[in-house]
Design an enzyme around this catalytic site. Structure first.
Site, PDB file in Angstrom:
ATOM      1  CD  GLU A   1      57.473  21.181 -27.450  1.00  0.00           C
ATOM      2  OE1 GLU A   1      57.560  21.407 -28.465  1.00  0.00           O
ATOM      3  OE2 GLU A   1      57.231  22.086 -26.855  1.00  0.00           O
TER       4      GLU A   1
ATOM      5  CE  LYS B   1      61.528  21.537 -30.366  1.00  0.00           C
ATOM      6  NZ  LYS B   1      60.334  22.033 -30.244  1.00  0.00           N
ATOM      7  CD  GLN B   2      63.101  23.467 -24.993  1.00  0.00           C
ATOM      8  OE1 GLN B   2      61.984  22.658 -26.734  1.00  0.00           O
ATOM      9  NE2 GLN B   2      62.725  24.064 -25.129  1.00  0.00           N
TER      10      GLN B   2
ATOM     11  CD1 TRP C   1      57.299  27.370 -22.897  1.00  0.00           C
ATOM     12  CD2 TRP C   1      58.596  27.532 -21.058  1.00  0.00           C
ATOM     13  NE1 TRP C   1      58.829  26.956 -23.390  1.00  0.00           N
ATOM     14  CE2 TRP C   1      59.566  26.460 -21.853  1.00  0.00           C
ATOM     15  CE3 TRP C   1      59.428  27.201 -19.995  1.00  0.00           C
ATOM     16  CZ2 TRP C   1      60.556  25.533 -22.009  1.00  0.00           C
ATOM     17  CZ3 TRP C   1      60.321  26.565 -19.519  1.00  0.00           C
ATOM     18  CH2 TRP C   1      60.657  25.638 -20.660  1.00  0.00           C
ATOM     19  CG  ASP C   2      59.029  30.838 -25.609  1.00  0.00           C
ATOM     20  OD1 ASP C   2      58.704  29.860 -25.190  1.00  0.00           O
ATOM     21  OD2 ASP C   2      60.067  30.587 -26.951  1.00  0.00           O
TER      22      ASP C   2
HETATM   23  C1  BGC Z   1      60.055  24.875 -27.724  1.00  0.00           C
HETATM   24  C2  BGC Z   1      58.971  25.424 -26.439  1.00  0.00           C
HETATM   25  C3  BGC Z   1      59.235  26.626 -26.998  1.00  0.00           C
HETATM   26  C4  BGC Z   1      58.247  27.595 -28.269  1.00  0.00           C
HETATM   27  C5  BGC Z   1      57.835  28.334 -28.068  1.00  0.00           C
HETATM   28  C6  BGC Z   1      59.072  25.041 -28.793  1.00  0.00           C
HETATM   29  O1  BGC Z   1      60.016  24.150 -30.278  1.00  0.00           O
HETATM   30  O2  BGC Z   1      60.179  23.365 -27.872  1.00  0.00           O
HETATM   31  O3  BGC Z   1      60.455  25.014 -25.625  1.00  0.00           O
HETATM   32  O4  BGC Z   1      58.091  27.816 -26.082  1.00  0.00           O
HETATM   33  O5  BGC Z   1      59.377  26.392 -29.399  1.00  0.00           O
HETATM   34  O6  BGC Z   1      59.002  29.043 -28.996  1.00  0.00           O
END
Ligand code: BGC
Length: 763
Positions: A491, A603-604, A360-361
């Site tokens: 996550e 996490k984000q 999804w990035d």
């Molecule tokens: C992030 C995801 C991301 C993936 C790839 C993961 O660590 O939590 O949001 O899509 O890394 O970059």
């Protein structure tokens, strides 16, 4: 900060002094790519110390059979990985019979490498004393041509400095390579043929299962002190997966012996499978006619063009300048938009983690950069990639029990099929589906291209709305629709109910689908009859999206006056990151997973991701409240985190904090904040870095078809500038401490909004 050996420089990434501990990090930082292929900055000569060898070809992947401890129904059968490809850069060097290997040399002095981002060329030089006491200087120059994307070029030179020497070069090709992250130690490549023709050599190999055929190729020429010399080959060394051409000559002290090695790949992606050696020969004919120096000149010109549009300048802060160019450079190396089969893997061509696949990035983070710095066709290409995979997304949803044309786009994919296999992500991290639609909306908003939705986008939008309609459950207790068992962007929480961001994007997708479907129905009859026929869409179904959206539930805390990240968030022990001992971080390396899940740590951007996507739906006061509530629990342990926070902190006028986040995103890999740069770079978050400047400090938004700016400047900077391509017109924005200047570089006149007021910029 984990590494601090990179010399600050505005156009280059420079490493000075020999330290074997830096080898793997520099291999990532100085990786090269040209959109079609890429490679880590491995040495040409043999190296027996710790190294991570990697060469990659865009679109060439292997379906590695899934390996999990406990199989769950719905898991994909395989994880498609962009493979470590046969290597063409190798040159074995011996001096008076002694092999050159920096790991075993008696002494290495004046070691220096420089990735010159301005012209896309990697340089390396050093002095070495070999075991046999021979002293030599070595210089190498390497690039992957942006103009001829099947070719890379190396110039490698050795000069003996304490006596005459016999120097031998064995340029070689090697298909006996492995992937570090292979699940079952499978053989990924099968070599078909090792062949040679004059000063060229070829290895033809195909990937197992996917049957991509690739010819890896090399062509070598020699110079002594700049004069081209013809050397007769001493020997050819071959095995089933290797071919090396051995050349040897006597070199006087102080004379320089150099090899020009051209190499690269032609593959069945672009050529007939049975004709690859001929295709390779044609490529060499063209490249040798052009010649090494001209190829290098073309490389410079090509990068000059790219920089002309995508550069961001920062005055007064060389580390910030280096950081932003480093990000922009790698984004341009990874994806050029020339091939609609390709996409942007989180590690690009710099490592194996994430399998080189699409996340999804791309939709959530990368599209704005490509939209604003390239022709709009490039971003459209990225959307089209997903459109072409719609059937697979529908199949994927069917596999999980959805029906009637509902689509669930994969968390990770190469060809449209889901590859990810952790239930809490594969089945639950479904907000990704919303970002497919968000990207379409964002594209139309920015480019003004209203043809994409009727041509392709609407089918995706409908299929995603169908998914949300079915995924939401009506709760009698709450008298509202709820979405159960999900993982949000954060996550560090799994299987939660009513993740606010997921519910919000689901609601928005259904409303957007309703509005767009109605619009196309009312204004574009032909398109409507094609799409409604193909998707069997009825008005009743459209109404069901609308009513589900209207009745969506959102967890909210009256006490804090904020939406809650998920049901039950307030039950946690709310200790902020500031009070969490540093020794516990990163928690994903230091803590057990259950401890992470019970903690409040984020996490984000999660709730704040929603405030970023849907900024206009909320007031500044709303944003401030949510930012103040959630940021203190946020660890930013995903590379995708600091950029969103930088934009929001800038919007809130908290420039010091915004600047800290900016440094963190822009120098994430250069300073190795996440202690993992050896594995490769964080390519997709680099687009977020670009957004931090343009949307964060530049405050750029699109409002009602008009570009709007609210510029700010960090204290540490004297000035900065960037350019954007807005609907075919190029606008340059220059900001310094006292003023902002807008210059229209192409097109006639452009209306923009500056701090809320309309202005017309004339050419
Ligand atoms: C992030 C995801 C991301 C993936 C790839 C993961 O660590 O939590 O949001 O899509 O890394 O970059």
């Amino acid at each position: 900060m984990h590494i601090d050996y990179i010399t600050p420089n505005s156009w280059s990434i420079i490493e000075e002094g020999w330290n074997p501990d830096n080898v793997k990090s520099s291999e990532s930082l100085m990786a090269l790519g040209n959109g079609a292929m890429g490679q880590r900055a491995n040495f040409e000569e043999n190296y027996s110390g710790a190294t991570f060898q990697g060469s990659y070809i865009g679109g060439v992947y292997y379906p590695d059979k899934t390996r999990v401890g406990w199989w769950k129904n719905g898991y994909p059968e395989y994880f498609a990985k962009v493979l470590n490809a046969p290597s063409w850069i190798g040159i074995k060097v011996t001096v008076n019979g002694e092999s050159l290997d920096l790991h075993t040399c008696k002494e290495v002095k004046d070691f220096r490498r420089e990735l010159d981002m301005k012209s896309g060329v990697l340089y390396r030089s050093f002095k070495a004393t070999l075991q046999n006491d021979v002293e030599i200087t070595v210089k190498s120059t390497r690039f992957l041509s942006m103009k001829m994307d099947e070719i890379g070029a190396i110039n490698y030179e050795v000069t003996p400095i304490n006596g005459d020497a016999t120097i031998s070069y064995e340029p070689y090709l090697d298909s006996g390579i492995t992937n570090e992250d292979s699940n079952w130690d499978d053989k990924f490549w099968n070599t078909l043929e090792v062949s040679e023709d004059g000063d060229m050599a070829f290895i033809t190999a195909h990937t197992m299962k996917t049957e991509f055929h690739v010819c890896t190729m090399m062509h070598n020429r020699f110079n002594i002190d700049g004069r081209e010399v013809t050397l007769s080959r001493k020997r050819t060394n071959t095995t089933e997966t290797y071919i090396g051409h051995v050349y040897e000559t006597e070199i006087s002290q102080g004379e320089t012996f150099s090899i020009h090695k051209l190499g690269g790949y032609v593959s069945s992606l672009n050529h007939e499978q049975d004709n690859l050696v001929n295709a390779a020969t044609t490529v060499f004919n063209e490249a040798t006619t052009v010649g090494f120096d001209t190829l290098q000149q073309l490389q410079k010109e090509s990068w000059a063009q790219t920089w002309e549009m995508s550069d961001i300048t920062i005055d007064g802060d060389v580390k910030a300048q280096q950081g932003i160019r480093f990000n922009i450079f790698h984004l341009n190396q990874t994806y050029t938009g020339q091939d609609s089969r390709l996409n942007i893997g989180p590690k690009g061509f710099t490592g194996e983690k994430y399998g080189g696949s699409t996340y999804w990035d791309t939709e959530a983070y990368c599209i704005p950069f490509y939209m604003a710095t390239k022709d709009q066709q490039v971003a459209r290409q990225l959307l089209t990639y997903r459109y072409k995979q719609l059937d697979k997304a529908i199949e994927n949803a069917e596999k999980l029990g959805f029906s009637g044309g509902a689509a669930l786009y994969p968390m990770v994919t190469m060809n449209g099929e889901e590859c990810h296999n952790e239930w809490e992500i594969t089945f639950e991290e479904i907000h990704r589906n919303g970002s497919m639609v968000y990207a379409i909306y964002n594209y139309e908003r920015y480019t003004g291209d209203t043809t994409y939705i009727p041509e392709m986008g609407l089918e995706v939008i409908i299929a995603v709305a169908r998914f949300w309609r079915q995924r939401a459950t009506f709760s009698k207790a709450k008298n509202a629709y709820v979405i159960l068992g999900v993982t949000g962007p954060n996550e560090y929480e799994n299987n939660v109910n009513n993740n606010w961001f997921t519910n919000y994007i689901a609601k928005w997708c259904m409303e957007f689908a309703f509005a767009k479907a109605e619009l196309i129905r009312d204004t574009q009859k032909q398109d409507w009859s094609r799409i409604s026929g193909k998707t069997h869409l009825s008005y009743d179904e459209m109404l069901s999206w609308k009513s589900t959206a209207e009745q969506m539930y959102f967890p909210y805390s009256e006490e804090h006056d904020v939406f809650l990240q998920q049901d039950g968030f307030l039950d946690k022990e709310l200790i902020t990151v500031a009070d969490l001992p540093k020794s516990n971080r990163p928690i994903n390396q230091k803590w057990s997973w259950d401890r992470i899940l019970r903690s409040p740590y984020i996490k984000q951007a999660d709730t704040l991701q929603g405030f970023y996507f849907f900024e206009d739906h909320f007031t500044q006061e709303n944003l401030e409240k949510h930012f103040d509530f959630y940021e203190p629990f946020t660890l930013h342990e995903s590379s995708l985190s600091p950029c969103v926070h930088a934009i929001q902190a800038a919007k809130l006028g908290r420039m010091n904090q915004a600047y800290e986040f900016y440094l963190r995103t822009s120098r994430l890999d250069l300073d190795d904040y996440n202690k993992e740069v050896e594995e490769g770079l964080h390519i997709t978050s680099m687009a977020g870095t670009w957004q931090s400047v343009v949307e964060g400090f530049g405050g750029m938004r699109v409002k009602n078809d008009t570009l709007s700016f609210e510029t700010k400047i960090p204290d540490a900077w004297e000035a900065y500038s960037f350019k954007v391509n807005f609907r075919g017109q190029i606008l340059k924005v220059e900001v310094n401490k006292s003023e902002t200047t807008f210059t229209l570089m192409s097109g006639e006149a452009l209306d923009i909004i500056v701090n809320g007021n309309k202005e017309t910029i004339s050419a």
